[in-house]
Design a protein around this motif. Structure first.
Motif, PDB file in Angstrom:
ATOM      1  N   ASN A 195       0.773  -1.258  -0.104  1.00 45.98           N
ATOM      2  CA  ASN A 195       0.119   0.046  -0.043  1.00 45.98           C
ATOM      3  C   ASN A 195       0.746   1.196  -0.166  1.00 45.98           C
ATOM      4  O   ASN A 195       2.108   1.200   0.415  1.00 45.98           O
ATOM      5  CB  ASN A 195      -0.760  -0.036   1.271  1.00 45.98           C
ATOM      6  N   PRO A 196       0.501   2.371  -0.558  1.00 44.63           N
ATOM      7  CA  PRO A 196      -0.910   2.748  -0.866  1.00 44.63           C
ATOM      8  C   PRO A 196      -1.609   2.120  -1.975  1.00 44.63           C
ATOM      9  O   PRO A 196      -2.878   2.098  -2.047  1.00 44.63           O
ATOM     10  CB  PRO A 196      -0.904   4.338  -0.850  1.00 44.63           C
ATOM     11  N   HIS A 197      -0.889   1.560  -2.889  1.00 41.74           N
ATOM     12  CA  HIS A 197      -1.013   0.728  -3.870  1.00 41.74           C
ATOM     13  C   HIS A 197       0.126   0.035  -4.556  1.00 41.74           C
ATOM     14  O   HIS A 197       1.181   0.354  -4.397  1.00 41.74           O
ATOM     15  CB  HIS A 197      -1.701   1.673  -5.200  1.00 41.74           C
TER      16      HIS A 197
ATOM     17  N   ALA B 166      -4.139  -0.739  -8.196  1.00 40.28           N
ATOM     18  CA  ALA B 166      -5.190  -0.356  -7.006  1.00 40.28           C
ATOM     19  C   ALA B 166      -4.714  -0.577  -5.585  1.00 40.28           C
ATOM     20  O   ALA B 166      -3.477  -1.204  -5.740  1.00 40.28           O
ATOM     21  CB  ALA B 166      -6.248  -0.984  -7.351  1.00 40.28           C
ATOM     22  N   PRO B 167      -5.185  -0.218  -4.696  1.00 38.12           N
ATOM     23  CA  PRO B 167      -4.918  -0.786  -3.394  1.00 38.12           C
ATOM     24  C   PRO B 167      -4.859  -2.272  -3.086  1.00 38.12           C
ATOM     25  O   PRO B 167      -5.555  -3.049  -3.866  1.00 38.12           O
ATOM     26  CB  PRO B 167      -5.672   0.041  -2.244  1.00 38.12           C
ATOM     27  N   LEU B 168      -4.092  -2.737  -2.211  1.00 36.64           N
ATOM     28  CA  LEU B 168      -4.041  -4.260  -1.947  1.00 36.64           C
ATOM     29  C   LEU B 168      -5.476  -4.967  -1.843  1.00 36.64           C
ATOM     30  O   LEU B 168      -5.653  -6.165  -2.450  1.00 36.64           O
ATOM     31  CB  LEU B 168      -2.953  -4.475  -0.874  1.00 36.64           C
ATOM     32  N   THR B 169      -6.346  -4.334  -0.916  1.00 37.19           N
ATOM     33  CA  THR B 169      -7.555  -4.768  -0.796  1.00 37.19           C
ATOM     34  C   THR B 169      -8.284  -4.941  -2.073  1.00 37.19           C
ATOM     35  O   THR B 169      -8.973  -5.931  -2.197  1.00 37.19           O
ATOM     36  CB  THR B 169      -8.187  -3.958   0.296  1.00 37.19           C
ATOM     37  N   ARG B 170      -8.101  -3.975  -2.854  1.00 38.83           N
ATOM     38  CA  ARG B 170      -8.877  -4.166  -4.132  1.00 38.83           C
ATOM     39  C   ARG B 170      -8.246  -4.984  -5.155  1.00 38.83           C
ATOM     40  O   ARG B 170      -8.904  -5.745  -5.598  1.00 38.83           O
ATOM     41  CB  ARG B 170      -8.933  -2.761  -4.962  1.00 38.83           C
TER      42      ARG B 170
ATOM     43  N   ALA C 142       7.061   9.272 -16.054  1.00 38.61           N
ATOM     44  CA  ALA C 142       6.589   8.482 -16.719  1.00 38.61           C
ATOM     45  C   ALA C 142       5.811   7.442 -15.886  1.00 38.61           C
ATOM     46  O   ALA C 142       6.096   6.370 -15.689  1.00 38.61           O
ATOM     47  CB  ALA C 142       7.632   7.669 -17.696  1.00 38.61           C
ATOM     48  N   VAL C 143       4.448   7.892 -15.736  1.00 36.90           N
ATOM     49  CA  VAL C 143       3.705   7.297 -14.930  1.00 36.90           C
ATOM     50  C   VAL C 143       2.074   6.976 -15.443  1.00 36.90           C
ATOM     51  O   VAL C 143       1.789   8.072 -16.127  1.00 36.90           O
ATOM     52  CB  VAL C 143       3.668   7.863 -13.381  1.00 36.90           C
ATOM     53  N   VAL C 144       1.618   5.785 -15.078  1.00 35.33           N
ATOM     54  CA  VAL C 144       0.348   5.689 -15.638  1.00 35.33           C
ATOM     55  C   VAL C 144      -0.497   5.114 -14.377  1.00 35.33           C
ATOM     56  O   VAL C 144       0.045   4.155 -13.643  1.00 35.33           O
ATOM     57  CB  VAL C 144       0.308   4.568 -16.951  1.00 35.33           C
ATOM     58  N   ARG C 145      -1.581   5.603 -14.018  1.00 34.09           N
ATOM     59  CA  ARG C 145      -2.482   5.079 -12.960  1.00 34.09           C
ATOM     60  C   ARG C 145      -3.382   4.165 -13.896  1.00 34.09           C
ATOM     61  O   ARG C 145      -4.276   4.464 -14.937  1.00 34.09           O
ATOM     62  CB  ARG C 145      -3.347   6.286 -12.711  1.00 34.09           C
ATOM     63  N   ALA C 146      -3.490   2.813 -13.653  1.00 29.84           N
ATOM     64  CA  ALA C 146      -4.164   1.896 -14.467  1.00 29.84           C
ATOM     65  C   ALA C 146      -5.509   1.690 -14.070  1.00 29.84           C
ATOM     66  O   ALA C 146      -5.791   1.773 -12.974  1.00 29.84           O
ATOM     67  CB  ALA C 146      -3.391   0.577 -14.233  1.00 29.84           C
ATOM     68  N   GLU C 147      -6.219   1.768 -15.098  1.00 27.69           N
ATOM     69  CA  GLU C 147      -7.868   1.756 -15.117  1.00 27.69           C
ATOM     70  C   GLU C 147      -8.045   0.197 -15.210  1.00 27.69           C
ATOM     71  O   GLU C 147      -8.867  -0.192 -14.714  1.00 27.69           O
ATOM     72  CB  GLU C 147      -8.412   2.554 -16.193  1.00 27.69           C
ATOM     73  N   TYR C 148      -7.697  -0.349 -16.418  1.00 24.87           N
ATOM     74  CA  TYR C 148      -7.645  -1.861 -16.633  1.00 24.87           C
ATOM     75  C   TYR C 148      -6.240  -2.340 -16.797  1.00 24.87           C
ATOM     76  O   TYR C 148      -5.298  -1.929 -17.431  1.00 24.87           O
ATOM     77  CB  TYR C 148      -8.584  -2.017 -17.947  1.00 24.87           C
TER      78      TYR C 148
ATOM     79  N   LEU D  60      -9.715  -1.748 -12.145  1.00 25.91           N
ATOM     80  CA  LEU D  60      -9.102  -1.273 -10.900  1.00 25.91           C
ATOM     81  C   LEU D  60      -9.627  -0.035 -10.288  1.00 25.91           C
ATOM     82  O   LEU D  60      -9.271   0.192  -9.116  1.00 25.91           O
ATOM     83  CB  LEU D  60      -7.543  -1.059 -11.291  1.00 25.91           C
ATOM     84  N   ARG D  61     -10.592   0.568 -10.674  1.00 22.91           N
ATOM     85  CA  ARG D  61     -10.955   1.953 -10.287  1.00 22.91           C
ATOM     86  C   ARG D  61     -12.083   1.212  -9.084  1.00 22.91           C
ATOM     87  O   ARG D  61     -11.978   2.200  -7.839  1.00 22.91           O
ATOM     88  CB  ARG D  61     -11.940   2.583 -11.133  1.00 22.91           C
TER      89      ARG D  61
END
Length: 156
Positions: free
Chosen positions: A47-49, A102-106, A135-141, A151-152
């Motif tokens: 975490n946090p993700h 995503a966070p580990l719980t998700r 160079a960072v991406v927040r993964a949606e899928y 992952l939302r």
């Protein structure tokens, strides 16, 4: 210096290293989904993700069938098909990308097994606004081993 104070100073000095990769979600451009695929170089399953370091090929191509990929239903209202249809390649040409999952719980709710270095994965997600900075991406899928994970939010 007493032992308790020394431990506090050591903990405080390590904090910037542990927190360097986390970005607030408002930093990402949710109007421009991008596609990346490659080989996982390193993993932080914490975490946090969870985070991956992904190495992408110099000749990365957008899959012709990306818009037809099946995506799972989530508890959050996400139009997955529209996101996949709108996805583009990043304009920057970095070969190494940090992928924020995503966070580990998700991740556990989706039953995503910890990903190992060497795994082939692809993601549709969002870069920082104007692709500036890291160079960072927040993964949606996340697509791994023939499975798609949204992952939302949690699975619907």
């Amino acid at each position: 210096m007493n032992l308790q104070r020394r431990h506090l100073l050591l903990a405080a000095s390590a904090l910037p290293l542990a927190a360097h990769a986390h970005h607030g979600w408002s930093s990402f451009d949710a109007d421009r989904p991008i596609y990346l695929e490659g080989t996982v170089k390193s993993v932080r399953w914490q975490n946090p993700h969870a985070e991956l370091q992904l190495e992408v090929a110099a000749d990365l191509q957008l899959p012709a069938n990306l818009a037809q990929r099946a995506v799972p239903a989530q508890t959050a209202p996400v139009d997955g098909k529209a996101l996949l249809a709108k996805a583009v390649l990043p304009t920057r040409k970095d070969r190494q990308w940090e992928i924020e999952l995503a966070p580990l719980t998700r991740m556990q709710a989706w039953q995503v097994q910890p990903i190992k270095p060497g795994a082939a994965v692809s993601v549709v997600g969002f870069t920082l606004r104007d692709e500036k900075g890291d160079a960072v991406v927040r993964a949606e899928y996340l697509f791994v081993d023939g499975k798609a994970y949204g992952l939302r939010s949690s699975p619907a």
